[in-house]
Design an enzyme around this catalytic site. Sequence first.
Site, PDB file in Angstrom:
ATOM      1  N   HIS A  76       0.405  -0.656  19.205  1.00 15.89           N
ATOM      2  CA  HIS A  76       0.456  -1.387  17.929  1.00 15.89           C
ATOM      3  C   HIS A  76       0.664  -2.880  18.182  1.00 15.89           C
ATOM      4  O   HIS A  76       1.752  -3.425  17.951  1.00 15.89           O
ATOM      5  CB  HIS A  76       1.625  -0.812  17.127  1.00 15.89           C
ATOM      6  CG  HIS A  76       1.601  -1.115  15.661  1.00 15.89           C
ATOM      7  ND1 HIS A  76       1.500  -2.385  15.159  1.00 15.89           N
ATOM      8  CD2 HIS A  76       1.668  -0.294  14.579  1.00 15.89           C
ATOM      9  CE1 HIS A  76       1.517  -2.330  13.843  1.00 15.89           C
ATOM     10  NE2 HIS A  76       1.618  -1.072  13.458  1.00 15.89           N
ATOM     11  N   GLU A 104      -4.811  -2.835  16.647  1.00 17.21           N
ATOM     12  CA  GLU A 104      -4.123  -1.730  17.321  1.00 17.21           C
ATOM     13  C   GLU A 104      -5.142  -0.720  17.830  1.00 17.21           C
ATOM     14  O   GLU A 104      -5.874  -0.130  17.047  1.00 17.21           O
ATOM     15  CB  GLU A 104      -3.178  -1.047  16.320  1.00 17.21           C
ATOM     16  CG  GLU A 104      -2.314  -2.035  15.535  1.00 17.21           C
ATOM     17  CD  GLU A 104      -1.862  -1.485  14.174  1.00 17.21           C
ATOM     18  OE1 GLU A 104      -1.815  -0.255  14.009  1.00 17.21           O
ATOM     19  OE2 GLU A 104      -1.594  -2.293  13.278  1.00 17.21           O
TER      20      GLU A 104
HETATM   21  O1  LIG Z   1       6.196  -0.470   9.269  1.00 16.95           O
HETATM   22  P1  LIG Z   1       5.684   0.320  10.420  1.00 16.95           P
HETATM   23  O2  LIG Z   1       6.146   1.743  10.410  1.00 16.95           O
HETATM   24  O3  LIG Z   1       5.969  -0.340  11.728  1.00 16.95           O
HETATM   25  O4  LIG Z   1       4.111   0.366  10.264  1.00 16.95           O
HETATM   26  C1  LIG Z   1       3.362  -0.776  10.217  1.00 16.95           C
HETATM   27  C2  LIG Z   1       1.899  -0.458   9.990  1.00 16.95           C
HETATM   28  O5  LIG Z   1       1.382   0.185  11.098  1.00 16.95           O
HETATM   29  C3  LIG Z   1      -0.021   0.428  11.084  1.00 16.95           C
HETATM   30  O6  LIG Z   1      -0.711  -0.750  11.141  1.00 16.95           O
HETATM   31  C4  LIG Z   1      -0.417   1.210   9.862  1.00 16.95           C
HETATM   32  O7  LIG Z   1      -1.809   1.288   9.737  1.00 16.95           O
HETATM   33  C5  LIG Z   1       0.163   0.609   8.624  1.00 16.95           C
HETATM   34  O8  LIG Z   1      -0.100   1.460   7.523  1.00 16.95           O
HETATM   35  C6  LIG Z   1       1.644   0.380   8.776  1.00 16.95           C
HETATM   36  O9  LIG Z   1       2.139  -0.229   7.610  1.00 16.95           O
END
Ligand SMILES: O=P(O)(O)OC[C@H]1O[C@H](O)[C@H](O)[C@@H](O)[C@@H]1O
Length: 849
Positions: free
Chosen positions: A721, A824
Amino acid sequence: MSWRVFPGSTADFTMRDATSIPSVVTGVSENRDGISETHQEEVYTSPTPKNEFPSSTVWNDVQRGGDRSHSPHIHDSTSVQQVPSDVACLESITDSTVNFLIDCSLPLVVKQMNPVTEKLVTVWTDKYGCLGTVVNSLSKKVLTTVWGVDVCLRLSFDIVPRLLQVNFFDNFGWANQPPVNAVKLYYYETLLVEVPDMHVLYTSVSVVDAGIDVPDQPCDFYCTAVVELISYRSRLLSVNGCGYELPLRKRARRPPSVEFRVFTNTKCGNFKMVYAIFPKPRKDEVRLLNCSAVPRVVLDDLFVCDMEVDCEGATDEHNCSYSKSACPGMIESGQKCFSVFRAELANWKTALSACEKHSLSLAMAKTPKEWDALVSSFNISNMFIGLKAVEVSGDLAPAAGAPIVLASAVYKNIWRWADGTIAYNLIPVNQSVSLSSCAMVVSENPVTDCQDGTDEDFCVFGKCSEYKCQSNQCIPKSKSCDGVFDCIDGSDETCQKDHIQTHVQTTSFTPALGTTMSQWIVVFLVIATAAVVGMPAPEPGLEQRFLQPALVFIKNRGNRVSSARNMALQNPSHFPQSDVVVLERGEGTRVVVHLHGATVISWTCSGEEQLFLSSTSVFDNKKAIRGGIPVVFPNFGPWSLGPQHGFARIKRWTVAIPPMKDKNGDVIAAFSLEDDEETRGMWNFKFKLVYTLQLSEKSLVSSFVVHNTDKTDFEFTCLLHTYFRVPDIANTSVQGLKGLTYIDKVNDGKEFREEREVVTLTENYDRVYKDAPKTVVIQTAPTRRLQLSTCNLPDIVVWNPWEDKAKKMADFDDDGWRHMLCVEAGKVVSPVVLKAGDKFDSSQTFTLL
Ligand SMILES: O=P(O)(O)OC[C@H]1O[C@H](O)[C@H](O)[C@@H](O)[C@@H]1O
C-alpha cells in the site's frame, strides 16, 4: 447580555450527553453587576450517558496530533454540578466573549453563546482531568478543547463561527478555518491567547488559498512569529518572514496576550494559526524544548525544518531539505555544519557558555570575506561576529563619521579582523540584545595542524576520547544513552554503542588549542529584518574562504521549507532504536523500516523523500501506520475475520536479515512474520511471510513471499500500500492504465473502462485497476517520475481520500490529501490459492526515472 458565575452561584449546569437532542430551559445567573438574570439555555439530557465525548468522530478530530492516551468520559447525565465555592472558574461571558479560567484540580463548568442560535451552550470539563470542550450545538462540532495538567491558562474567544475549529490545550493549540467547497469563508474573528509571565509564545499563521486566486495576487503565505512577552508594557511584536502584515497584535494588558485576527476583507482562503507557550529560558540558557508531548500539527508549523534547533535531540531539524548527509540535522555551508539555537543571550559570554554547554564551540569569522560569505550563505543581514581586540593608538581611531559604533569607548580597543582590517558596522559589545541565537560549528574535517597550537588562532577540533556523536560533536561518555539528548543529532540516544564506537575518530570538538578564545571578542549584532527562503546553495569557492570555523549569529525564523514538512517524522531517531531498521546506502539514499508492520516509513533517494507519512500517524505499535508502505495481508479491504487490510500491517515483524551491503553498494534487508495465537485467532492457518527490500541508487525492490506452512491450503489477498509523497496532488498522474477495467469503490463498486492515457485525480478516488500491465509510470511531481514494475501483483489500486474523507480520518493531516498519492500493487481482485507447503512469490520495483 453578560454573565458571570460567582463562587457558590445559584447558576447550575447540567452535565449532559452532547449527542442527545437539546431542549431549551431557563437558567438563572448573575450579570457583571451581580444582578440576577434569567437566560435561555440549551440543555442536553440523555437517559443513558455515553462513554464517548461528544462522539467518537468529533473526538477523534480533537485528538488529532495530540498524544492523549486516556479517553475522556462524561459524567452522569443527570447530575448537577456547581462551580466550587473557592474558585471562580468562569470569569465572564459577554454576548461576544467567554472568558474562563481552568483550575485543573477542580471540576469546571462554563457556558458559551452558541453563535448560531445565540443561546447558551453548556461547557464542562472532565471532573479531574481538566478537560473542557465547547461544542456547537447545531453542528456538534467541537469548537474548543482545553486541557491542562497543572498549568492554569486563561483563554478567551470572541464569537466563534461554526467553521472555525479551535483546539486549545494548556500550552499549545491551533485554530483553523477549513475551506468549504473551495470557497473562502471568512468571518471577523479574533482569538486571544494569553501568555503567563516569564513565558514565550511561539506562533505561526498561514493563509492558504482555497483555490481561488485573485490574478497576480497569490494568496498563500506562511509566517512564523516568535512573540516574546517580556513585559506587558512592551509593545514590540517580533514577526519575521512575513511579506504581509501579520494579523497578530500584541495587547498591552496583563497578563500579556496576543490577538490573532482575520478580517472579512481578506481575499484569500482558509487560515491556520498555531501557538505554543513555553517557559522563557534564562538569559544564560539555550533551552531546548521537550517536543515529545507537542502535537505534530503544532511542531510542524512552529519548529520543523526552520533551520533552528528548538527541540531536544534536534528532532525538529532532522531530515530537512537543507541538511546534507554530512551534516545530519544541520545546515551545511562551506564544508562545515552549523546549528542555530534560539537562546536568551545578552552578550558574547553567555553565547559562548551556552555553546560550551552543548559541547560545541562558538563559531567565528576571521576576515571580512568570511563574514561576507556567511552573510550571503545564510541570507542574513546582521550577525554576531568574532573579532580581535587590539589596543588602539590615536591615528587608528575611526575617522569622524565612519559608520562604526565601537566598543572602544568601553574597552579602549578597536576591533579588527584577524587580517588587520578594521571591522565596521558594529554595535558595542556590551549592548544587550533581547532575542538571539548562536550558531555553532560542530563538524568539519579534522584540523590536525591546529593541534600543536602553532599556526591557528582557533581550532575547534581536538581528540574525542569521550563519546562522539554522528554529527562529530564530542560529549562525555556518561551522557550517551542516558535518556537525554546531548548530541545535536540525537545520536547519543540511539544507543547503538557498538556501532558508534567503531566510528570514534581521533578528532572532535573542543575549544581552541594553542590560543584561547579570550583573545578574541565577539560582538553581537541584532538582526533587523531578513527573510530566509529555504537554504541558499553555498557560493562556489566558499570553502576556501572558510579558513576557520565561522561565526556566531542570530537568525530570524524564516519561511519554512514547505517540502520538508512532516519529514522530521521520517527520521529514524524519532523512534526507539529497537523499532526501526535503516537501510543506509549513503549519499542521502536510505530506507527506514518500522518493525510495526514492517512498514517502510521513509525512502529517500539522494536526499529526496519519496514517501508520504502523515504527521498525525499514530505510532503506538497497535494502529496501522498512516503512510509509507504498509503491507496488506491476508485480506485487502474490510474483513469479516479481522481488521481492515488484515493483520500484517499491525503485527510486529522480525528482522530476518539485517541491512547488508552488497558489492555494488546496494543494501538488502529482510523481515519476516509467522502465524501466532493472535493471527490464528482470526485466520486459522500457519504461514510465514518474508519481505525483502533491496535499495539501489535509484530504485527500491520490495519482494513479498508467502509460505504456506500449514497442512491445508489457504486463500489470501495481498497488496503493498504505497503512499507517495507528492508536492501537489494536482500535478500527479499515473500512466499505463488506459484500456483497463477498474472497480470504482466510491461508486458502489461498479466497473468501468479507463479511457485516459494519463490518469489524474480531482476528487476522492478509490479504484482497483484489474490486470494492470507489468509497468506503469507515476508522475509524483512535475519533474519527478517513477516507474512501477510488478511481478505477480496484477492489480493496481489508486487512492486518495480527498479533503472531506481525509478530515474524518484521525491520523490524516487535514491537508495531507494534497501531498499524497497511493498507487498500490497487489493481488486483490481474486485471491491467491496457496497449497499446503507451497509459496507465493511477488515483488514490486520502484525506479526513479
Ligand atoms: O484506512 P485504511 O484501512 O488504511 O485504508 C486506506 C485505503 O486503502 C486502500 O486504498 C483502499 O482501496 C481504500 O478503500 C482504503 O480507504
